[in-house]
Write a protein that holds these residues in place. Structure first.
Motif, PDB file in Angstrom:
ATOM      1  N   HIS A   1       2.216   2.133 -12.788  1.00 30.58           N
ATOM      2  CA  HIS A   1       1.915   0.885 -12.091  1.00 30.58           C
ATOM      3  C   HIS A   1       0.475   0.870 -11.592  1.00 30.58           C
ATOM      4  O   HIS A   1      -0.075   1.913 -11.240  1.00 30.58           O
ATOM      5  CB  HIS A   1       2.872   0.694 -10.908  1.00 30.58           C
ATOM      6  N   MET A   2      -0.078  -0.323 -11.554  1.00 27.39           N
ATOM      7  CA  MET A   2      -1.433  -0.500 -11.029  1.00 27.39           C
ATOM      8  C   MET A   2      -1.367  -1.339  -9.761  1.00 27.39           C
ATOM      9  O   MET A   2      -0.394  -2.059  -9.530  1.00 27.39           O
ATOM     10  CB  MET A   2      -2.317  -1.204 -12.068  1.00 27.39           C
ATOM     11  N   LEU A   3      -2.412  -1.270  -8.987  1.00 21.44           N
ATOM     12  CA  LEU A   3      -2.504  -2.086  -7.780  1.00 21.44           C
ATOM     13  C   LEU A   3      -2.453  -3.565  -8.143  1.00 21.44           C
ATOM     14  O   LEU A   3      -1.955  -4.386  -7.382  1.00 21.44           O
ATOM     15  CB  LEU A   3      -3.786  -1.750  -7.014  1.00 21.44           C
ATOM     16  N   LEU A   4      -2.936  -3.880  -9.312  1.00 22.99           N
ATOM     17  CA  LEU A   4      -2.933  -5.261  -9.786  1.00 22.99           C
ATOM     18  C   LEU A   4      -1.508  -5.793  -9.938  1.00 22.99           C
ATOM     19  O   LEU A   4      -1.254  -6.980  -9.726  1.00 22.99           O
ATOM     20  CB  LEU A   4      -3.680  -5.343 -11.117  1.00 22.99           C
ATOM     21  N   ASP A   5      -0.556  -4.905 -10.280  1.00 27.16           N
ATOM     22  CA  ASP A   5       0.849  -5.326 -10.390  1.00 27.16           C
ATOM     23  C   ASP A   5       1.366  -5.819  -9.045  1.00 27.16           C
ATOM     24  O   ASP A   5       2.044  -6.849  -8.959  1.00 27.16           O
ATOM     25  CB  ASP A   5       1.719  -4.162 -10.877  1.00 27.16           C
ATOM     26  N   LEU A   6       1.045  -5.075  -7.996  1.00 31.72           N
ATOM     27  CA  LEU A   6       1.459  -5.475  -6.648  1.00 31.72           C
ATOM     28  C   LEU A   6       0.726  -6.739  -6.214  1.00 31.72           C
ATOM     29  O   LEU A   6       1.299  -7.613  -5.572  1.00 31.72           O
ATOM     30  CB  LEU A   6       1.200  -4.331  -5.665  1.00 31.72           C
TER      31      LEU A   6
ATOM     32  N   VAL B   1      -6.468  -8.389  -4.933  1.00 33.20           N
ATOM     33  CA  VAL B   1      -6.330  -6.962  -5.199  1.00 33.20           C
ATOM     34  C   VAL B   1      -7.247  -6.124  -4.303  1.00 33.20           C
ATOM     35  O   VAL B   1      -6.914  -4.992  -3.935  1.00 33.20           O
ATOM     36  CB  VAL B   1      -6.570  -6.659  -6.698  1.00 33.20           C
ATOM     37  N   TYR B   2      -8.392  -6.658  -3.919  1.00 30.59           N
ATOM     38  CA  TYR B   2      -9.328  -5.906  -3.079  1.00 30.59           C
ATOM     39  C   TYR B   2      -8.815  -5.764  -1.644  1.00 30.59           C
ATOM     40  O   TYR B   2      -9.086  -4.763  -0.984  1.00 30.59           O
ATOM     41  CB  TYR B   2     -10.710  -6.555  -3.110  1.00 30.59           C
ATOM     42  N   ILE B   3      -8.062  -6.758  -1.179  1.00 32.30           N
ATOM     43  CA  ILE B   3      -7.456  -6.657   0.161  1.00 32.30           C
ATOM     44  C   ILE B   3      -6.413  -5.539   0.168  1.00 32.30           C
ATOM     45  O   ILE B   3      -6.370  -4.710   1.077  1.00 32.30           O
ATOM     46  CB  ILE B   3      -6.825  -8.006   0.587  1.00 32.30           C
ATOM     47  N   LEU B   4      -5.577  -5.509  -0.882  1.00 34.50           N
ATOM     48  CA  LEU B   4      -4.577  -4.435  -0.987  1.00 34.50           C
ATOM     49  C   LEU B   4      -5.247  -3.075  -1.154  1.00 34.50           C
ATOM     50  O   LEU B   4      -4.797  -2.084  -0.587  1.00 34.50           O
ATOM     51  CB  LEU B   4      -3.632  -4.695  -2.169  1.00 34.50           C
ATOM     52  N   GLY B   5      -6.324  -3.053  -1.930  1.00 34.83           N
ATOM     53  CA  GLY B   5      -7.052  -1.805  -2.142  1.00 34.83           C
ATOM     54  C   GLY B   5      -7.631  -1.252  -0.852  1.00 34.83           C
ATOM     55  O   GLY B   5      -7.596  -0.040  -0.604  1.00 34.83           O
ATOM     56  N   LYS B   6      -8.140  -2.153  -0.025  1.00 39.19           N
ATOM     57  CA  LYS B   6      -8.699  -1.729   1.267  1.00 39.19           C
ATOM     58  C   LYS B   6      -7.606  -1.118   2.155  1.00 39.19           C
ATOM     59  O   LYS B   6      -7.805  -0.078   2.774  1.00 39.19           O
ATOM     60  CB  LYS B   6      -9.337  -2.944   1.955  1.00 39.19           C
ATOM     61  N   THR B   7      -6.436  -1.765   2.181  1.00 38.35           N
ATOM     62  CA  THR B   7      -5.315  -1.243   2.979  1.00 38.35           C
ATOM     63  C   THR B   7      -4.841   0.092   2.406  1.00 38.35           C
ATOM     64  O   THR B   7      -4.581   1.035   3.153  1.00 38.35           O
ATOM     65  CB  THR B   7      -4.150  -2.254   2.993  1.00 38.35           C
TER      66      THR B   7
ATOM     67  N   THR C   1      -8.617  -2.568 -14.242  1.00 40.82           N
ATOM     68  CA  THR C   1      -8.258  -3.135 -12.942  1.00 40.82           C
ATOM     69  C   THR C   1      -9.486  -3.716 -12.257  1.00 40.82           C
ATOM     70  O   THR C   1      -9.463  -4.827 -11.754  1.00 40.82           O
ATOM     71  CB  THR C   1      -7.639  -2.038 -12.037  1.00 40.82           C
ATOM     72  N   HIS C   2     -10.567  -2.948 -12.265  1.00 44.12           N
ATOM     73  CA  HIS C   2     -11.781  -3.382 -11.575  1.00 44.12           C
ATOM     74  C   HIS C   2     -12.360  -4.642 -12.216  1.00 44.12           C
ATOM     75  O   HIS C   2     -12.656  -5.615 -11.563  1.00 44.12           O
ATOM     76  CB  HIS C   2     -12.817  -2.262 -11.585  1.00 44.12           C
TER      77      HIS C   2
ATOM     78  N   ALA D   1       0.830  -1.209   0.000  1.00 41.71           N
ATOM     79  CA  ALA D   1       0.000   0.000   0.000  1.00 41.71           C
ATOM     80  C   ALA D   1       0.864   1.258   0.000  1.00 41.71           C
ATOM     81  O   ALA D   1       0.552   2.236  -0.694  1.00 41.71           O
ATOM     82  CB  ALA D   1      -0.931  -0.008   1.212  1.00 41.71           C
ATOM     83  N   CYS D   2       1.974   1.247   0.740  1.00 46.76           N
ATOM     84  CA  CYS D   2       2.890   2.396   0.744  1.00 46.76           C
ATOM     85  C   CYS D   2       3.513   2.597  -0.634  1.00 46.76           C
ATOM     86  O   CYS D   2       3.629   3.732  -1.124  1.00 46.76           O
ATOM     87  CB  CYS D   2       3.985   2.197   1.790  1.00 46.76           C
ATOM     88  N   LEU D   3       3.897   1.504  -1.279  1.00 45.94           N
ATOM     89  CA  LEU D   3       4.464   1.605  -2.619  1.00 45.94           C
ATOM     90  C   LEU D   3       3.421   2.102  -3.620  1.00 45.94           C
ATOM     91  O   LEU D   3       3.725   2.915  -4.498  1.00 45.94           O
ATOM     92  CB  LEU D   3       5.021   0.249  -3.061  1.00 45.94           C
TER      93      LEU D   3
END
Length: 199
Positions: free
Chosen positions: A147-152, A160-166, A189-190, A134-136
């Motif tokens: 970069h997208m959250l999906l990459d992480l 991806v939804y867990i990372l999105g929530k954080t 992404t969605h 989440a920091c990155l």
């Protein structure tokens, strides 16, 4: 029993209770000593995640020496624990950030975000990998990297939804206004995360 002498009546029959740390004159009933002294130091975890010592060391020579442990102990132990958390976080940020090919400026910014997260105790109850990601991603959004959250999510094999929530929690708590991503990227992404891209 002890070879001490009562200060009040002069009696030498003193009952010492080691468990309670008290000394009582059996002749007059005067309590000569009532300090509870334990032979060991115990540690408890405080609300900040550090450890505090219960009790203090007392010299066998008498009360002349200052206690070795006191309020400063839990502070130094807490600082040591915090330093270790920051060191582990920095290592993980560099490891994950290098996989994303982020430059040193982005890695330093992500670490600054992580330090803010630790200082606000936002790591509690959350997996370190999720917080690091989440920091990155905060850096990716604020610096405008592609970069997208999906990459992480793919790198960590995390939903991806867990990372999105954080990410949303950290952005809100740190008062960071992360610029919105484009509609196409958001839609991709969605929908890809939901498994309905072809609909």
């Amino acid at each position: 029993m002890s070879a001490r002498q009562c200060k009040n009546c002069g009696g030498a029959d003193i009952d010492i209770d080691q468990a309670r740390g008290s000394a009582v004159c059996t002749a007059c009933g005067s309590v000569l000593e009532d300090n509870i002294i334990v032979s060991e130091v115990q540690f408890v975890e405080n609300s900040g995640g550090g450890a505090s010592a219960i009790g203090q060391f007392v010299s066998a020579d008498g009360p002349a020496k200052a206690p070795v442990l006191g309020s400063g102990f839990h502070t130094s132990l807490g600082k040591e624990s915090r330093a270790q958390t920051l060191q582990n976080g920095k290592r993980q940020i560099h490891s994950l950030g290098s996989q994303l090919q982020l430059n040193q400026h982005c890695l330093d910014t992500a670490f600054n975000f992580f330090k803010m997260v630790v200082s606000k105790h936002l790591t509690r109850g959350r997996k370190m990998a999720h917080v690091i990601a989440a920091c990155l991603y905060l850096v990716c959004r604020t610096e405008g990297t592609p970069h997208m959250l999906l990459d992480l999510s793919d790198l960590l094999q995390v939903n991806v939804y867990i990372l999105g929530k954080t990410f949303l929690l950290l952005a809100r708590e740190l008062c960071i206004n992360a610029p919105a991503v484009g509609k196409v990227v958001f839609y991709f992404t969605h929908c890809r995360g939901a498994g309905s891209f072809n609909k």
